[in-house]
Scaffold this motif. Sequence first.
Motif, PDB file in Angstrom:
ATOM      1  N   VAL A  54      -5.353   1.416  -8.573  1.00 22.15           N
ATOM      2  CA  VAL A  54      -6.476   2.003  -7.837  1.00 22.15           C
ATOM      3  C   VAL A  54      -6.123   3.405  -7.338  1.00 22.15           C
ATOM      4  O   VAL A  54      -6.894   4.354  -7.489  1.00 22.15           O
ATOM      5  CB  VAL A  54      -6.889   1.100  -6.657  1.00 22.15           C
ATOM      6  CG1 VAL A  54      -7.904   1.797  -5.778  1.00 22.15           C
ATOM      7  CG2 VAL A  54      -7.453  -0.210  -7.178  1.00 22.15           C
ATOM      8  N   ARG A  65      -6.416  -5.872   0.725  1.00 25.33           N
ATOM      9  CA  ARG A  65      -5.250  -6.634   0.246  1.00 25.33           C
ATOM     10  C   ARG A  65      -4.796  -7.592   1.334  1.00 25.33           C
ATOM     11  O   ARG A  65      -4.368  -8.705   1.041  1.00 25.33           O
ATOM     12  CB  ARG A  65      -4.100  -5.711  -0.138  1.00 25.33           C
ATOM     13  CG  ARG A  65      -4.419  -4.676  -1.175  1.00 25.33           C
ATOM     14  CD  ARG A  65      -4.564  -5.244  -2.555  1.00 25.33           C
ATOM     15  NE  ARG A  65      -5.171  -4.240  -3.417  1.00 25.33           N
ATOM     16  CZ  ARG A  65      -5.544  -4.431  -4.661  1.00 25.33           C
ATOM     17  NH1 ARG A  65      -5.388  -5.610  -5.217  1.00 25.33           N
ATOM     18  NH2 ARG A  65      -6.099  -3.478  -5.362  1.00 25.33           N
ATOM     19  N   ARG A 113     -16.321   1.374  -4.038  1.00 25.27           N
ATOM     20  CA  ARG A 113     -15.620   0.118  -4.321  1.00 25.27           C
ATOM     21  C   ARG A 113     -15.825  -0.336  -5.752  1.00 25.27           C
ATOM     22  O   ARG A 113     -15.177  -1.258  -6.209  1.00 25.27           O
ATOM     23  CB  ARG A 113     -16.077  -0.975  -3.359  1.00 25.27           C
ATOM     24  CG  ARG A 113     -15.920  -0.556  -1.929  1.00 25.27           C
ATOM     25  CD  ARG A 113     -15.690  -1.730  -1.045  1.00 25.27           C
ATOM     26  NE  ARG A 113     -14.411  -2.350  -1.327  1.00 25.27           N
ATOM     27  CZ  ARG A 113     -13.974  -3.395  -0.658  1.00 25.27           C
ATOM     28  NH1 ARG A 113     -14.702  -3.941   0.268  1.00 25.27           N
ATOM     29  NH2 ARG A 113     -12.806  -3.916  -0.938  1.00 25.27           N
ATOM     30  N   VAL A 139      -2.755  -2.065  -6.360  1.00 26.76           N
ATOM     31  CA  VAL A 139      -2.807  -0.857  -5.532  1.00 26.76           C
ATOM     32  C   VAL A 139      -2.429   0.362  -6.364  1.00 26.76           C
ATOM     33  O   VAL A 139      -3.089   1.399  -6.317  1.00 26.76           O
ATOM     34  CB  VAL A 139      -1.866  -0.995  -4.308  1.00 26.76           C
ATOM     35  CG1 VAL A 139      -1.889   0.267  -3.477  1.00 26.76           C
ATOM     36  CG2 VAL A 139      -2.268  -2.179  -3.459  1.00 26.76           C
ATOM     37  N   ARG A 144     -12.669  -0.005  -8.232  1.00 25.00           N
ATOM     38  CA  ARG A 144     -11.425  -0.785  -8.218  1.00 25.00           C
ATOM     39  C   ARG A 144     -11.439  -1.867  -9.291  1.00 25.00           C
ATOM     40  O   ARG A 144     -12.442  -2.166  -9.885  1.00 25.00           O
ATOM     41  CB  ARG A 144     -11.202  -1.385  -6.843  1.00 25.00           C
ATOM     42  CG  ARG A 144     -12.233  -2.428  -6.435  1.00 25.00           C
ATOM     43  CD  ARG A 144     -12.176  -2.614  -4.952  1.00 25.00           C
ATOM     44  NE  ARG A 144     -12.382  -1.360  -4.254  1.00 25.00           N
ATOM     45  CZ  ARG A 144     -11.414  -0.681  -3.669  1.00 25.00           C
ATOM     46  NH1 ARG A 144     -10.197  -1.132  -3.699  1.00 25.00           N
ATOM     47  NH2 ARG A 144     -11.667   0.436  -3.066  1.00 25.00           N
ATOM     48  N   TYR A 146       0.662  -8.020  -5.319  1.00 22.02           N
ATOM     49  CA  TYR A 146      -0.479  -7.161  -4.979  1.00 22.02           C
ATOM     50  C   TYR A 146      -0.241  -5.677  -5.208  1.00 22.02           C
ATOM     51  O   TYR A 146      -1.180  -4.906  -5.270  1.00 22.02           O
ATOM     52  CB  TYR A 146      -0.919  -7.421  -3.530  1.00 22.02           C
ATOM     53  CG  TYR A 146      -1.587  -8.759  -3.441  1.00 22.02           C
ATOM     54  CD1 TYR A 146      -2.858  -8.926  -4.008  1.00 22.02           C
ATOM     55  CD2 TYR A 146      -0.956  -9.855  -2.881  1.00 22.02           C
ATOM     56  CE1 TYR A 146      -3.462 -10.162  -3.987  1.00 22.02           C
ATOM     57  CE2 TYR A 146      -1.562 -11.094  -2.859  1.00 22.02           C
ATOM     58  CZ  TYR A 146      -2.815 -11.245  -3.411  1.00 22.02           C
ATOM     59  OH  TYR A 146      -3.430 -12.459  -3.412  1.00 22.02           O
ATOM     60  N   VAL A 176      -8.947   5.750   0.489  1.00 24.98           N
ATOM     61  CA  VAL A 176      -8.895   4.603  -0.405  1.00 24.98           C
ATOM     62  C   VAL A 176      -7.731   3.703  -0.029  1.00 24.98           C
ATOM     63  O   VAL A 176      -7.850   2.471  -0.033  1.00 24.98           O
ATOM     64  CB  VAL A 176      -8.759   5.079  -1.868  1.00 24.98           C
ATOM     65  CG1 VAL A 176      -8.703   3.914  -2.816  1.00 24.98           C
ATOM     66  CG2 VAL A 176      -9.919   5.986  -2.226  1.00 24.98           C
ATOM     67  N   LEU A 177      -6.632   4.324   0.349  1.00 26.33           N
ATOM     68  CA  LEU A 177      -5.446   3.570   0.710  1.00 26.33           C
ATOM     69  C   LEU A 177      -5.727   2.666   1.909  1.00 26.33           C
ATOM     70  O   LEU A 177      -5.303   1.514   1.958  1.00 26.33           O
ATOM     71  CB  LEU A 177      -4.334   4.561   1.059  1.00 26.33           C
ATOM     72  CG  LEU A 177      -2.912   4.118   0.773  1.00 26.33           C
ATOM     73  CD1 LEU A 177      -2.723   3.823  -0.686  1.00 26.33           C
ATOM     74  CD2 LEU A 177      -1.940   5.184   1.215  1.00 26.33           C
ATOM     75  N   VAL A 218       0.821  -1.194   0.000  1.00 23.20           N
ATOM     76  CA  VAL A 218       0.000   0.000   0.000  1.00 23.20           C
ATOM     77  C   VAL A 218       0.865   1.258   0.000  1.00 23.20           C
ATOM     78  O   VAL A 218       0.587   2.214  -0.714  1.00 23.20           O
ATOM     79  CB  VAL A 218      -0.942  -0.057   1.218  1.00 23.20           C
ATOM     80  CG1 VAL A 218      -1.430   1.300   1.579  1.00 23.20           C
ATOM     81  CG2 VAL A 218      -2.108  -0.981   0.929  1.00 23.20           C
ATOM     82  N   SER A 223     -12.989  -4.399   6.005  1.00 29.04           N
ATOM     83  CA  SER A 223     -12.576  -3.461   4.955  1.00 29.04           C
ATOM     84  C   SER A 223     -13.792  -2.908   4.226  1.00 29.04           C
ATOM     85  O   SER A 223     -13.837  -1.733   3.878  1.00 29.04           O
ATOM     86  CB  SER A 223     -11.607  -4.122   3.979  1.00 29.04           C
ATOM     87  OG  SER A 223     -12.281  -5.034   3.153  1.00 29.04           O
ATOM     88  N   GLU A 230      -7.809  -0.184   0.820  1.00 25.59           N
ATOM     89  CA  GLU A 230      -6.941  -1.081   0.055  1.00 25.59           C
ATOM     90  C   GLU A 230      -6.137  -1.966   0.995  1.00 25.59           C
ATOM     91  O   GLU A 230      -6.015  -3.166   0.774  1.00 25.59           O
ATOM     92  CB  GLU A 230      -5.955  -0.266  -0.782  1.00 25.59           C
ATOM     93  CG  GLU A 230      -6.521   0.253  -2.074  1.00 25.59           C
ATOM     94  CD  GLU A 230      -6.915  -0.872  -2.998  1.00 25.59           C
ATOM     95  OE1 GLU A 230      -6.042  -1.657  -3.393  1.00 25.59           O
ATOM     96  OE2 GLU A 230      -8.107  -0.979  -3.306  1.00 25.59           O
TER      97      GLU A 230
END
Lengths: 677, 280
Positions: free
Chosen positions: B157, B204, B276, B154, B279, B150, B196-197, B91, B265, B200
């Motif tokens: 997004v 994740r 959402r 990120v 994404r 992953y 958003v982070l 992230v 989340s 995420e």
Amino acid sequence: MNELLLTVCDLAIGYPHGAQQIRPVLNGVHLQIRRGDRIGIVGESGCGKSTLAQALLGFVRDNGVRMRGSVNYGSEELFGLAPDRLQAIRGADIAFVPQNAGQSLAPHRTVSDQIAEVLTIHRGMTGHVAVQRINALLTQMRFANPTQIASRYPHQLSGGQQQRIALAIALAGEPKLLVLDEPTTGLDVTTQAQLLALIHELSRDTQLATVLVSHDLAVIAQSCQRVLVMYAGSVVEDGEVSHIFRQPSHPYTRGLLAAIPDITQARLPVPLPGQLRHMVDSTQCVFLDRCQFAQPDCAVAPPLIQLTPQQAVRCHHWQTVTQQVDRKYDTTLLPPVAAASAQAPVLQLTALSATYARPTWQWWRPTKTIPVVQQVDLHVQAGQTCALVGESGSGKSTVARVIAGLHPPLHGDITVDGMRLHADVAQRSAPQRQQVQLIFQNPDGSLNPRHTVAEILYRPQAVFFGRTRAQALPHSRDMLQKMRLDDQYLERLPRQLSGGEKQRVAIARAFLADPTVIVCDEIVSALDVSVQAAVLQVLVDMQRIHGTALLFISHDLAVVRAIAQTVAVLFAGQICEHGPAESVMTTPHHPYTIMLLSAVLSVAKPMHSMAASTADPVQAVPAGGCPFRHRCAIAIAQRCADQIPPVQQLANGHQVRCHHPPAVLHAYRQDILHLDM
Amino acid sequence: MSLRTHIGNIRLPWAVWLGGGLLIVHLIMALFAAYVAPYSPTAIDTAHIMEPPSPSHWFGTDRYGRDIFSRVVYGGQVALLISLVSAAISVLVGGFLGVTTAYIGGVFDDTVMRIIDAMIAIPGVLLLLVIVTGLGSGTAVIVLAMVLSYLPGVVRVIRATALEYVPREFMLAARVRGEHVWHIVWVELWPNVLDVLFVEFAMRASWIVLSVSGLSFLGFGVNPPIPDWGLMVSENRAMLVTAPWGALFPMLAVSTLVVALNVVSDEIAKLLGVDRGARI
């Protein structure tokens, strides 16, 4: 009396506020609509006018609740009616044109498809019959070439055309009542005037009842017989337009009227103090906290008092209000224009041109460019305001971006205080950047949503004066005070501010850099009239204190008239008329300026015979010659197409770019505007 | 937008209580494993082999007589450590790349995004296997493998979120003021993607739990005898019929943790108003 169509009785609608509470947005509204009525609903944002408009169709937004009251169409109560019956009434008997018509059209279907849908559902028309009817409707909507328009998709139409298509769809079901929600908001003045004339004609010829919702009193004054003035969910004044706008009896109506800038006067309008607060206590007068006539007995909500058959008002003290002598304008006049040669201009644009690259997938070819600004010469003197006026797409905002160094010009020079500015803001020195500040149109976008007001006001001081946060604070406080915002605002985030407050913070940020020139790009166009007046007042006050020059970009000629000393009219990226505001506004010479002025609506005066009401605005601007020739009523066939019109010098530095001699333009103006000057 | 302002007036649905509760139970068990677990996770007890759940061995024992409950508890440490660390790195690095490419744009944006696209194009499991076979196994390698698989998502997004803010007027105002590019990226842009982070990160993390278990199950994860849920399922799957508790309880642990992280989340996303749908 005409046949009664719709009766709204004691309607109250609320939206949930918090977990348990329901906050009313409409409270006790009564309304009767008869055939051929032309009713206007006016009020500022948040007053419940759109909710009322939608309720006329028996519709309440998803989370809304009808608390009490009824809407009856004929003998049927629309709320609680079976869905299929409601469907049959909507469209066929009552039609709705939503705000932002462009977005209400389906992007993937042609115009004819979308009209045919209504015809099939409500009138059972298909095939050939439907096609004929579509053509008839489009002709009625003043499309010169209905078959061609019918085959287009919404994105191929201009905003005004989309609005007329939405109107055609609404009329396809042959309704008896048409509800229009802000039908002209976002359209250029000339397009707006055309559309209103069209609606007026329809209602006159077919006995169609119209309900027009707008925030713009001039629009209502021009196109309605009766008006409902709404404030915080209540109808505060109701009656004939001619009575209410001439002699308002409610303090709010009076305040609204005073807040509208008047194109005939170079004075600032008077703002309404305070801001709209949602109804907390329905037992007291809704306008209590902003009212200058408030008395102790206003703690009891006044009923709607029928003064005359033509006028009803919700105020205990209507007699005092009616008798009050108007203090409509700020008494201080704007400082006069400095003699043209007396001072060197602080901002000078010389032969400025700018283009945009046309996006292309053919990456191997050189990119095509679209000229947006062409050979613009403009200057602003210290402490004065120069207005740059034009319709959307005329290149006004591009001029602002070029001056700010955000868009590189093709050629031309920008000088501030005799110093030539680099085209790219990143290449400018700190003192150069400090001299030019920019205020944006959209108050929501111009402040970082994650920064407090204190942080927002601190940055320019840190960058230009190297102040620390502690050193910056007193300056920020002082500036906020000048903006008539108190210290509490320092810790707020932009989402906790109203539109007008955001814009005042943006103005404060610009002035904290202590600039020589501020470019204001449509800074009041997103605001309500009363707020607009307050923002203009703050701006002009600050300008007087700091002696800052303003380049004020706007499409609103009345606002321009209120604050500018000089005016430049931009059409298709070229300045077609330029000169002292007084001179340009009262004796316009260019046919385009004359057209713009003729399209300006006013509460006081009837609409001018429109210079361009018949012509469909041509979208593409022709190359070469005079760019305005396709819309010009007095274009000279060969000369205007072939030769670029010369700049003619009139008295007082008034310039006009046209082939016609001043005498011809003068006669044309008399013809269109009927001004006795 | 702070969480604080919201929590007071929102009534949480039961799923959130369940998800949040499960997550807290998992966290407590992992943090205080030494106190929660009755036995050492690696202690072999030949006298009690493959015993079914009983008061002395809550989840039973495996074929070496190790206490499955203790192994599940310690396995949680491994799972949470790897997933939280990998998610945090993905992230932070992904967020940084996303915000920078969004602001700088041009050739830089194109280059970074095409590399990211290339990484996304490789099937996830294949990428993991290539990294692990290339670099050997071990916790650090798994973290690296997780970050590499992953991070691209990120970046996309966060870049998309940041792009929404880049053309806003406050960004232009900062440029006109002459702010340094790092000021614009970190002070003006970065705070706007934090919502958003955060979402995420939680999301994740839940995917990584699943991936790590999968990797261990395939034998590419942490080395035995370190207790790991995936590894435990793999070791005990042969006895799924005769002694199902050996595989069943680690499976239950994986699924409850993943569900808990997912629910949490989701709920954070709703609270913060993060869309959402945007994404990939």
